[in-house]
Design an enzyme around this catalytic site. Structure first.
Site, PDB file in Angstrom:
ATOM      1  CB  CYS A  91      -3.454   3.683  -5.154  1.00  0.00           C
ATOM      2  SG  CYS A  91      -4.571   2.782  -4.120  1.00  0.00           S
ATOM      3  CB  CYS A 114      -0.860   0.024   1.221  1.00  0.00           C
ATOM      4  SG  CYS A 114      -1.900   1.485   1.670  1.00  0.00           S
TER       5      CYS A 114
END
Length: 266
Positions: A182, A70
């Site tokens: 992302c 992440c």
């Protein structure tokens, strides 16, 4: 030996899928913080607390290396995680450096898609300042996209309208590369390829992250440990339906090169 993968939701599965392809002799634990997804629109200190709680739970499962799959979580917590734990820890960052290097000869600009929180953090500004000596990097927050991904919303008509709206103010002829900053966003790579002009390349940090992971597990003697690519799924909400969704999403990622069927989940 098992490698842990952590994300707020299903986004990190795009990195795990790459690891399964490149490290088939390892086993994996995947943790999604379903109680707090998405991270990208929440306060930094709250997100940091969520990360440490989830990683502590993963450590109890006996992992030998950790991938913080992440970008937002990496920016917030990777340094402190490495201070707290002695095992190999790999983080993510938007692939701005390779994108800038690829565009040097073309004179085109780079557009980074990322969560609002990632784009607000000093780590991102430091990255861009370090590598963007030509001033060609622009950033576009996409706060809704993680919500779409978590809902398995991959309808082309819906997503085309979303991306067209977000890109309406951009002259795409000026851009040569879009960076998916992302780990949820690569789920939309095929849709974006059809929507964007042919000259624009789409890059993410997944391959580079797994290459760093591979180098670390070799350095620490973890590689070749007799695993078989098994994945244990966990989530902070302990939701059987979400674990089922993660299995569905991972299967889709592993098989999508061979099929054009849309991902669906009931």
């Amino acid at each position: 030996m098992r490698i842990g993968f952590f994300d707020s939701g299903i986004g990190g599965l795009t990195v795990l899928a790459e690891a399964l392809r490149r490290l088939p002799d390892m086993d994996f634990v995947y943790m999604a913080d379903t109680l707090h997804v998405p991270y990208g629109t929440k306060p930094k200190e709250d997100v940091k607390a969520y990360i440490f709680e989830s990683v502590a739970t993963m450590m109890n499962e006996g992992i030998d290396a950790l991938v913080v799959a992440c970008n937002t979580a990496t920016s917030i917590a990777i340094a402190e995680l490495r201070e707290r734990y002695s095992l190999p820890i790999v983080g993510m960052e938007p692939a701005v450096k390779p994108a800038v290097e690829m565009n040097r000869a073309t004179g085109k600009r780079v557009l980074v898609f990322a969560t609002p929180l990632t784009l607000q953090l000093p780590k991102y500004y430091a990255l861009v300042s370090r590598v963007d000596d030509m001033g060609i990097v622009d950033s576009l927050p996409l706060p809704e996209l993680v919500h779409y991904c978590e809902a398995l919303q991959f309808d082309k008509l819906v997503m085309n309208e979303y991306f067209k709206g977000k890109l309406a103010d951009y002259d795409l002829d000026q851009y040569g590369i879009i960076v998916l900053g992302c780990t949820h966003y690569p789920f939309y790579k095929d849709i974006l390829r059809e929507l964007l002009p042919a000259h624009i390349e789409i890059v993410d940090g997944n391959i580079g992250t797994v290459k760093r992971l591979s180098a670390l597990v070799n350095r620490y003697g973890i590689a070749g440990s007799g695993g078989s690519g098994q994945v244990q799924f966990m989530c902070t909400g302990n939701e059987p339906a979400y674990i089922d969704k993660m299995q569905t999403a991972l299967a889709y990622l592993l098989e999508k090169d061979a099929t054009t069927e849309p991902l669906q989940h009931s």
